[in-house]
Motif scaffolding. Structure first.
Motif, PDB file in Angstrom:
ATOM      1  N   THR A  50       0.863  -1.186   0.000  1.00  0.00           N
ATOM      2  CA  THR A  50       0.000   0.000   0.000  1.00  0.00           C
ATOM      3  C   THR A  50       0.895   1.229   0.000  1.00  0.00           C
ATOM      4  O   THR A  50       0.927   2.013  -0.953  1.00  0.00           O
ATOM      5  N   ARG A  51       1.674   1.396   1.088  1.00  0.00           N
ATOM      6  CA  ARG A  51       2.490   2.590   1.276  1.00  0.00           C
ATOM      7  C   ARG A  51       3.582   2.760   0.247  1.00  0.00           C
ATOM      8  O   ARG A  51       3.739   3.833  -0.326  1.00  0.00           O
ATOM      9  N   THR A  52       4.368   1.721   0.035  1.00  0.00           N
ATOM     10  CA  THR A  52       5.555   1.921  -0.796  1.00  0.00           C
ATOM     11  C   THR A  52       5.125   2.286  -2.213  1.00  0.00           C
ATOM     12  O   THR A  52       5.612   3.263  -2.789  1.00  0.00           O
ATOM     13  N   ARG A  53       4.195   1.520  -2.736  1.00  0.00           N
ATOM     14  CA  ARG A  53       3.764   1.793  -4.103  1.00  0.00           C
ATOM     15  C   ARG A  53       3.057   3.149  -4.212  1.00  0.00           C
ATOM     16  O   ARG A  53       3.386   3.970  -5.068  1.00  0.00           O
ATOM     17  N   MET A 100      10.771  -1.474  -8.157  1.00  0.00           N
ATOM     18  CA  MET A 100      10.348  -2.877  -8.191  1.00  0.00           C
ATOM     19  C   MET A 100      10.332  -3.528  -6.807  1.00  0.00           C
ATOM     20  O   MET A 100      11.268  -3.372  -6.024  1.00  0.00           O
ATOM     21  N   ARG A 101       9.264  -4.253  -6.531  1.00  0.00           N
ATOM     22  CA  ARG A 101       9.187  -5.111  -5.330  1.00  0.00           C
ATOM     23  C   ARG A 101       8.968  -6.536  -5.798  1.00  0.00           C
ATOM     24  O   ARG A 101       8.150  -6.795  -6.695  1.00  0.00           O
ATOM     25  N   HIS A 102       9.704  -7.468  -5.170  1.00  0.00           N
ATOM     26  CA  HIS A 102       9.638  -8.861  -5.631  1.00  0.00           C
ATOM     27  C   HIS A 102       9.851  -9.796  -4.437  1.00  0.00           C
ATOM     28  O   HIS A 102      10.621  -9.476  -3.530  1.00  0.00           O
ATOM     29  N   CYS A 128      16.240  -6.781   1.789  1.00  0.00           N
ATOM     30  CA  CYS A 128      16.327  -5.377   2.210  1.00  0.00           C
ATOM     31  C   CYS A 128      15.264  -4.477   1.592  1.00  0.00           C
ATOM     32  O   CYS A 128      14.555  -4.882   0.663  1.00  0.00           O
ATOM     33  N   HIS A 129      15.175  -3.279   2.118  1.00  0.00           N
ATOM     34  CA  HIS A 129      14.102  -2.351   1.746  1.00  0.00           C
ATOM     35  C   HIS A 129      14.638  -0.928   1.945  1.00  0.00           C
ATOM     36  O   HIS A 129      14.258  -0.228   2.890  1.00  0.00           O
ATOM     37  N   PRO A 130      15.543  -0.513   1.055  1.00  0.00           N
ATOM     38  CA  PRO A 130      16.256   0.752   1.297  1.00  0.00           C
ATOM     39  C   PRO A 130      15.380   1.995   1.388  1.00  0.00           C
ATOM     40  O   PRO A 130      15.697   2.903   2.158  1.00  0.00           O
ATOM     41  N   THR A 131      14.270   2.050   0.655  1.00  0.00           N
ATOM     42  CA  THR A 131      13.512   3.313   0.718  1.00  0.00           C
ATOM     43  C   THR A 131      12.654   3.412   1.977  1.00  0.00           C
ATOM     44  O   THR A 131      12.313   4.508   2.399  1.00  0.00           O
ATOM     45  N   GLN A 132      12.317   2.273   2.600  1.00  0.00           N
ATOM     46  CA  GLN A 132      11.677   2.360   3.918  1.00  0.00           C
ATOM     47  C   GLN A 132      12.693   2.952   4.897  1.00  0.00           C
ATOM     48  O   GLN A 132      12.349   3.770   5.748  1.00  0.00           O
ATOM     49  N   THR A 133      13.946   2.543   4.726  1.00  0.00           N
ATOM     50  CA  THR A 133      14.986   3.089   5.607  1.00  0.00           C
ATOM     51  C   THR A 133      15.147   4.587   5.399  1.00  0.00           C
ATOM     52  O   THR A 133      15.362   5.329   6.359  1.00  0.00           O
ATOM     53  N   GLY A 161      12.310  -9.674   8.573  1.00  0.00           N
ATOM     54  CA  GLY A 161      11.944  -8.250   8.413  1.00  0.00           C
ATOM     55  C   GLY A 161      13.021  -7.485   7.649  1.00  0.00           C
ATOM     56  O   GLY A 161      14.034  -7.074   8.198  1.00  0.00           O
ATOM     57  N   ARG A 162      12.759  -7.255   6.382  1.00  0.00           N
ATOM     58  CA  ARG A 162      13.773  -6.584   5.534  1.00  0.00           C
ATOM     59  C   ARG A 162      14.008  -5.143   5.957  1.00  0.00           C
ATOM     60  O   ARG A 162      15.091  -4.596   5.776  1.00  0.00           O
ATOM     61  N   THR A 163      12.979  -4.497   6.549  1.00  0.00           N
ATOM     62  CA  THR A 163      13.169  -3.099   6.968  1.00  0.00           C
ATOM     63  C   THR A 163      14.197  -3.029   8.098  1.00  0.00           C
ATOM     64  O   THR A 163      14.957  -2.078   8.188  1.00  0.00           O
ATOM     65  N   VAL A 164      14.205  -4.061   8.939  1.00  0.00           N
ATOM     66  CA  VAL A 164      15.152  -4.117  10.060  1.00  0.00           C
ATOM     67  C   VAL A 164      16.581  -4.254   9.537  1.00  0.00           C
ATOM     68  O   VAL A 164      17.504  -3.574   9.989  1.00  0.00           O
ATOM     69  N   THR A 224       7.932  -4.396  14.554  1.00  0.00           N
ATOM     70  CA  THR A 224       7.708  -4.966  13.224  1.00  0.00           C
ATOM     71  C   THR A 224       6.670  -6.089  13.281  1.00  0.00           C
ATOM     72  O   THR A 224       6.461  -6.711  14.320  1.00  0.00           O
ATOM     73  N   ARG A 225       6.081  -6.326  12.140  1.00  0.00           N
ATOM     74  CA  ARG A 225       5.067  -7.380  11.961  1.00  0.00           C
ATOM     75  C   ARG A 225       5.768  -8.723  11.748  1.00  0.00           C
ATOM     76  O   ARG A 225       6.820  -8.773  11.086  1.00  0.00           O
ATOM     77  N   VAL A 226       5.209  -9.793  12.273  1.00  0.00           N
ATOM     78  CA  VAL A 226       5.736 -11.119  11.938  1.00  0.00           C
ATOM     79  C   VAL A 226       5.346 -11.399  10.481  1.00  0.00           C
ATOM     80  O   VAL A 226       4.183 -11.281  10.095  1.00  0.00           O
ATOM     81  N   GLN A 227       6.356 -11.695   9.649  1.00  0.00           N
ATOM     82  CA  GLN A 227       6.186 -11.722   8.191  1.00  0.00           C
ATOM     83  C   GLN A 227       5.572 -13.047   7.733  1.00  0.00           C
ATOM     84  O   GLN A 227       6.255 -13.959   7.256  1.00  0.00           O
ATOM     85  N   LYS A 228       4.262 -13.105   7.857  1.00  0.00           N
ATOM     86  CA  LYS A 228       3.497 -14.320   7.560  1.00  0.00           C
ATOM     87  C   LYS A 228       3.886 -14.965   6.223  1.00  0.00           C
ATOM     88  O   LYS A 228       4.040 -16.186   6.112  1.00  0.00           O
ATOM     89  N   HIS A 262       7.279   2.074  13.308  1.00  0.00           N
ATOM     90  CA  HIS A 262       6.812   0.817  12.717  1.00  0.00           C
ATOM     91  C   HIS A 262       6.708   1.081  11.213  1.00  0.00           C
ATOM     92  O   HIS A 262       6.125   2.097  10.815  1.00  0.00           O
ATOM     93  N   PRO A 263       7.240   0.201  10.371  1.00  0.00           N
ATOM     94  CA  PRO A 263       7.157   0.478   8.928  1.00  0.00           C
ATOM     95  C   PRO A 263       5.725   0.349   8.401  1.00  0.00           C
ATOM     96  O   PRO A 263       5.422   0.824   7.313  1.00  0.00           O
ATOM     97  N   LEU A 264       4.867  -0.320   9.171  1.00  0.00           N
ATOM     98  CA  LEU A 264       3.485  -0.636   8.793  1.00  0.00           C
ATOM     99  C   LEU A 264       3.484  -1.570   7.572  1.00  0.00           C
ATOM    100  O   LEU A 264       4.438  -1.556   6.824  1.00  0.00           O
ATOM    101  N   PRO A 265       2.508  -2.390   7.332  1.00  0.00           N
ATOM    102  CA  PRO A 265       1.262  -2.483   8.068  1.00  0.00           C
ATOM    103  C   PRO A 265       1.453  -3.149   9.446  1.00  0.00           C
ATOM    104  O   PRO A 265       2.281  -4.046   9.594  1.00  0.00           O
ATOM    105  N   ARG A 266       0.652  -2.673  10.416  1.00  0.00           N
ATOM    106  CA  ARG A 266       0.666  -3.376  11.704  1.00  0.00           C
ATOM    107  C   ARG A 266      -0.466  -4.405  11.673  1.00  0.00           C
ATOM    108  O   ARG A 266      -1.475  -4.205  11.003  1.00  0.00           O
TER     109      ARG A 266
HETATM  110  C1  NCD Z   1       7.267  -3.354   5.047  1.00  0.00           C
HETATM  111  C2  NCD Z   1       7.751  -4.314   3.950  1.00  0.00           C
HETATM  112  O1  NCD Z   1       7.123  -4.398   2.890  1.00  0.00           O
HETATM  113  O2  NCD Z   1       8.768  -4.917   4.196  1.00  0.00           O
HETATM  114  N1  NCD Z   1       6.190  -2.566   4.628  1.00  0.00           N
HETATM  115  C3  NCD Z   1       6.437  -1.361   4.039  1.00  0.00           C
HETATM  116  O3  NCD Z   1       6.956  -1.297   2.947  1.00  0.00           O
HETATM  117  N2  NCD Z   1       6.173  -0.255   4.733  1.00  0.00           N
HETATM  118  C4  NCD Z   1       7.006  -4.034   6.349  1.00  0.00           C
HETATM  119  C5  NCD Z   1       6.041  -5.185   6.367  1.00  0.00           C
HETATM  120  O4  NCD Z   1       5.444  -5.538   5.365  1.00  0.00           O
HETATM  121  O5  NCD Z   1       5.883  -5.727   7.459  1.00  0.00           O
END
Ligand code: NCD
Length: 309
Positions: A50-53, A100-102, A128-133, A161-164, A224-228, A262-266
């Motif tokens: 949702t957010r990143t895109r 791109m997200r993959h 990793c997720h550099p733009t969240q950082t 958790g790639r944001t971590v 962070t969310r547990v990455q189901k 929190h990077p969200l989604p929670r």
């Molecule tokens: C994060 C992700 O996609 O890694 N979300 C985001 O881009 N803000 C965190 C997550 O999905 O838990």
């Protein structure tokens, strides 16, 4: 062609530069409203977002540019078996920059190797997720007025958790930053981050599974969310998903100037009752993400000779 796959693709001084561009965008939004006129950004999302895109799309529109995107992975040619490399080559014919997200680690790297335009990694699997950082760094800077001298607690799914992973890489470059790694045993930070980043750079860190014990020591608490979607078996996910739930009670022992991020989604990790606490910063992070993505698009298009500012 300059692409951003990892947060370490940007030097500390380039990050300073992006933060000051983002601050200038916040101050003088009008100055930027036509700088990308005639340019196109393509969003290729092979995983939900949702957010990143939307923040990349909003960022490009607010710079006066246009956005093209595929409706979903299922409706794109990847469903017919097209490789990431070919998709990147093809989309380079239509767009001036690709986001791109993959789900596969390294996919953005493959895209960047094959594209003729800059590629921005919007998350590659659990890597990793550099733009969240970038969003996180602007938030820390605005909240604390510094990026050094602090204790950061990272809580939840530190394994997937790639944001971590990206945040640790980024914050490890500043002076006197310590990390408290809060997770259940099964979701500990991967060895390649512990050994290749924290131990290699001699950074102070400690691990615990006890959030309440850690809270009073922290300047930042990054939940962070547990990455189901990265689990192999649902039972493990169900057992671990509610390992930590931040509530107003637990915040009672925190520093008055703690920043809860929190990077969200929670899902359940932060009770909605915490949202009213002035220390809650997660919705500010969302907005800051758009400004930093605007700054990054500007930087990469300028370096590619696509715009002049
Ligand atoms: C994060 C992700 O996609 O890694 N979300 C985001 O881009 N803000 C965190 C997550 O999905 O838990």
């Amino acid at each position: 062609m300059r692409s951003i796959i990892d947060i370490l693709d940007l030097s500390v001084s380039e990050i300073d530069e992006l933060i000051s561009t983002a601050k200038d965008i916040i101050k003088d939004h009008k100055k930027y409203e036509a700088v990308c006129s005639g340019k196109k950004l393509a969003t290729l999302f092979f995983e939900p977002s949702t957010r990143t895109r939307m923040s990349f799309e909003a960022a490009m529109y607010e710079l006066g540019g246009n956005v093209i995107s595929m409706a979903s992975a299922a409706s794109s040619s990847s469903a017919k078996g097209e490789s990431v490399a070919d998709t990147a080559k093809v989309v380079s014919c239509y767009a001036d920059i690709i986001v791109m997200r993959h789900p596969k680690e390294g996919a953005a790297y493959v895209a960047a190797e094959n594209a003729d335009v800059p590629v921005i990694n919007a998350g590659d699997g659990g890597h990793c997720h550099p733009t969240q950082t970038l969003a996180d760094l602007l938030t820390i800077e605005l909240e604390k007025n510094r990026l050094s001298d602090m204790t950061i607690g990272l809580c939840g799914d530190l394994k997937f958790g790639r944001t971590v992973h990206s945040l640790i890489n980024a914050m490890s470059r500043y002076e006197n930053v310590r990390f408290c790694l809060i997770s259940p045993d099964e979701l500990k930070l991967p060895d390649y981050v512990v050994k290749d980043v924290l131990e290699k750079k001699n950074i102070e860190f400690w691990s615990t599974s006890d959030l309440e014990d850690a809270i009073p020591k922290l300047d930042i608490l990054y939940m962070t969310r547990v990455q189901k979607e990265r689990f192999f078996n649902e039972e493990d996910y169900l057992r671990l998903k509610d390992s930590y739930i931040l509530t107003p009670d637990k915040l009672a022992s925190a520093k008055p100037d703690l920043s809860v991020m929190h990077p969200l989604p929670r899902v359940n990790e932060i009770s909605t009752a915490v949202d009213k606490d002035p220390r809650a910063c997660y919705f500010k992070q969302v907005l800051n993400g758009k400004y930093m993505r605007m700054a990054l698009i500007l930087k990469l298009l300028k370096e590619a000779g696509q715009i002049c500012m």
